[in-house]
Each structure stands twice: as C-alpha cells, then as structure tokens.
Scaffold this motif. Structure first.
Motif, short mmCIF file in Angstrom:
data_model
loop_
_atom_site.label_atom_id
_atom_site.label_comp_id
_atom_site.label_asym_id
_atom_site.label_seq_id
_atom_site.Cartn_x
_atom_site.Cartn_y
_atom_site.Cartn_z
N UNK A 1 1.02 -0.95 0.18
CA UNK A 1 0.01 0.07 0.22
C UNK A 1 0.83 1.08 -0.06
N UNK A 2 1.75 1.03 0.96
CA UNK A 2 3.05 2.47 0.49
C UNK A 2 3.48 2.46 -0.73
N UNK A 3 3.95 1.31 -1.36
CA UNK A 3 4.98 1.42 -2.78
C UNK A 3 3.67 2.19 -3.65
N UNK A 4 2.35 1.81 -3.83
CA UNK A 4 0.85 1.96 -4.66
C UNK A 4 0.71 3.63 -4.01
N UNK A 5 1.44 4.39 -2.92
CA UNK A 5 0.51 6.09 -2.89
C UNK A 5 1.71 5.97 -3.14
N UNK A 6 3.56 6.00 -2.93
CA UNK A 6 4.54 6.58 -2.37
C UNK A 6 5.56 7.10 -3.88
N UNK B 1 11.93 -0.52 -11.24
CA UNK B 1 12.48 0.49 -10.63
C UNK B 1 11.93 1.96 -9.73
N UNK B 2 12.10 1.72 -8.99
CA UNK B 2 11.16 3.13 -8.73
C UNK B 2 11.80 3.79 -7.02
N UNK B 3 11.67 5.13 -6.91
CA UNK B 3 11.93 6.20 -6.04
C UNK B 3 10.65 6.01 -5.00
N UNK B 4 11.94 5.99 -3.86
CA UNK B 4 10.35 5.70 -2.83
C UNK B 4 10.96 6.80 -1.27
N UNK B 5 10.43 7.77 -1.06
CA UNK B 5 10.68 9.03 -0.39
C UNK B 5 10.86 8.21 1.22
N UNK B 6 11.92 8.44 2.11
CA UNK B 6 11.78 7.53 3.16
C UNK B 6 12.58 6.49 3.06
N UNK B 7 13.72 6.54 2.18
CA UNK B 7 14.69 4.99 2.11
C UNK B 7 15.38 5.62 1.78
N UNK B 8 16.64 5.00 2.69
CA UNK B 8 18.07 5.39 2.84
C UNK B 8 18.91 4.28 1.70
#
Length: 309
Positions: free
Chosen positions: A165-170, A198-205
């Motif tokens: 759900x987090x990936x689908x939203x952000x 390949x995707x960008x995900x905010x909050x990932x380090x």
C-alpha cells in the motif's frame, strides 16, 4: 451341521458369504479426535526438537567449513530444512483394531427379545458431566499453537500489505535515463534476463528489493548515479536472480509453525545472513578483482545505514 452347511450352498452364495465375512473383519479406524490431537502434538514437538538439533549442527559445521564450502550451499541446506519444518506432518499409519463378527448360527432357535423398557435411562452425576465437557490438555495446547501460528501469519501478511500500500501510494517510477542505463548494465553483468521495476521511494535510505509475487527494486528519493549505486543495484539484482525472497518466505513459514521454538527464529536470522553472504560471493565473481574492495565498502556502508534506521 452348521460347520458343513456353507459347503452345501451354491458357489455364488459361498462367494458372497466369504466376501461379507472379509468386509466385517476389515480394520476399523478407531482414532478419536483427542487421539489425533495427541499424535499431532507429539509429532510437532518431535519435529521441532529434531529441527533444533539440525539447526545447531548446521551452524556448527558452517563455522568449521566456511572456507571450504560457499554460502550458496548452506542456503540449499537451509531450504531443505525449512521445507521439512514447514510441513508439520508425521507420516504414520493410524492404529487399527480388527473387528471379528461371528457367523450366525442357522439351526439355532432365535431367542425372543424382551420389549424395550419404558424406564428412563440413568443419568450421570453433575460432576461427571462437567468432567466430560471440560477441555483436555491436548485441545488447549492445539488452540494455543493455532493462535500463535495465526498471529505470526497475520503479522507477516500485514507487513507485506502495508508495504504494498505504501509503494502504491508513494512510489514513483525512475525516469532518469542515466540511472536506467546503469540499471540495465548491471542486469547484463549478472546475467539477469528479467528485471523488476525500478522506482523511487521517499523515506528510504538504501536500495532494497521488496515484494513476493511482483518484486520491486526501490531506490531512495534522491540518489546519485555513481559507482556505489552500481554496486547496490548489482547486489539487489543478484538477490532477484537467485530468488532469495522465496527462501525467506519458506523460513518465515517454518518459524510461524514452530513459533514456540527460539532456535527456529535463530535459524531465520542465520538464513538471512547466509543469503547476504551468498549474494556477495556471486557479486564478487562478476566483478574484476580491483573492484572487490570498493564493493565491500559499499555493502558495509549500506548495512550500517540500514541498521541505524
């Protein structure tokens, strides 16, 4: 007379009589629900105890033979053990009790039976009724075990659904052509015919591969296209090519079945460590020797960042 009487019958009648006697003398399954629960719990605890011994043995042998056998072979051994622990069944035949029904005496007079009595049947005392209605220890243990298994499964499935759900939203697909070119170059280096999105995900380090059915390779929101990114992409693509996520799922499944055994949870942790070592070994085989040091520093830095968050 009665012993020789069947010999005087026609052939088809004697065959039918013998068939009836064979059916009546067949084994009768007499296992009750409580006996089945007892056998299941005994088999489960026996399997868990044997698995604990194997976990300790594999961990001890891996320390002694670490320089001789690669980590990928330990992953194969872990996979076989996890598959056995994930199926808590003991393949034994249930207890059978043959029931013999004698042949009726044809020349004996049938005794007259008394008519059924109209007197009420005796009832059990209240204390005896309470004892028969109380749960046995096996039933209580089965309920506790089932609740524990359900809790672990709900936690695992819930974590996966929250991530999806987090990936689908952000998540945002990577549009930088330079990063995409580096991504496909690393895929060719490790002989990965198919690559995950390949995707960008905010909050990932750090870059991370996630997902069971439809894996996704996630990158931090702001990432630089440099050699460190190449090593991180190569590492995650090797995880994807080796199907390490399947081994992790089977290990978690085994841990859910044996949630009461701390050595099984220790096995899950050791499986994750050996998967990382096997992935690093595979990455070093495709990298030139002069890049081994830089790759190791990149992996250590990524592990430190992941541990700090």
């Amino acid at each position: 007379m009665t012993d020789r009487l069947p010999n005087l019958w026609p052939l088809w009648l004697r065959a039918a009589w013998q068939k009836r006697m064979w059916i009546n003398s067949a084994p009768c399954w007499t296992n009750s629900v409580e006996e089945i629960m007892d056998e299941f719990l005994l088999g489960l605890f026996t399997l868990s105890l044997g698995g604990s011994v194997l976990v300790l043995a594999i961990m001890g042998l891996s320390r002694l033979t670490r320089s001789r056998y690669a980590a990928r072979w330990r992953c194969v051994v872990w996979l076989l053990l996890c598959l056995r622990l994930a199926v808590p069944l003991v393949f034994t035949f249930p207890h059978t009790t043959p029931v013999q029904i004698p042949a009726p005496a044809l020349d004996r007079p049938v005794a007259a039976t008394a008519p059924p009595s109209s007197q009420p049947l005796p009832t059990l005392p209240e204390e005896a009724q309470d004892q028969t209605q109380s749960l046995s220890i096996a039933q209580v243990l089965c309920v506790v075990w089932a609740v524990g298994v359900g809790g672990v499964f709900l936690w695992s499935v819930g974590s996966h659904l929250r991530l999806r759900r987090y990936l689908k939203r952000w998540s945002i697909p990577v549009s930088d052509q330079v990063i995409c070119n580096r991504y496909h170059a690393q895929a060719q280096r490790c002989n990965a015919n198919r690559v995950p999105p390949l995707v960008h995900c905010p909050g990932l380090q750090v870059p991370m591969l996630a997902g069971v059915v439809h894996p996704v390779l996630m990158l931090p929101e702001h990432v630089e296209a440099n050699q460190m990114l190449d090593y991180a992409l190569l590492h995650e693509l090797i995880h994807y090519r080796r199907k390490d996520i399947c081994l992790k799922v089977v290990a978690i499944w085994a841990a859910a079945i044996h949630w009461f055994n701390p050595l099984v949870w220790l096995m899950v942790r050791q499986v994750e460590q050996d998967m990382e070592l096997a992935c690093d070994e595979a990455a070093l085989t495709v990298l030139p020797p002069q890049e081994h040091r830089a790759y190791g520093e990149t992996i250590l830095r990524a592990a430190a960042q992941k541990a700090s968050h």
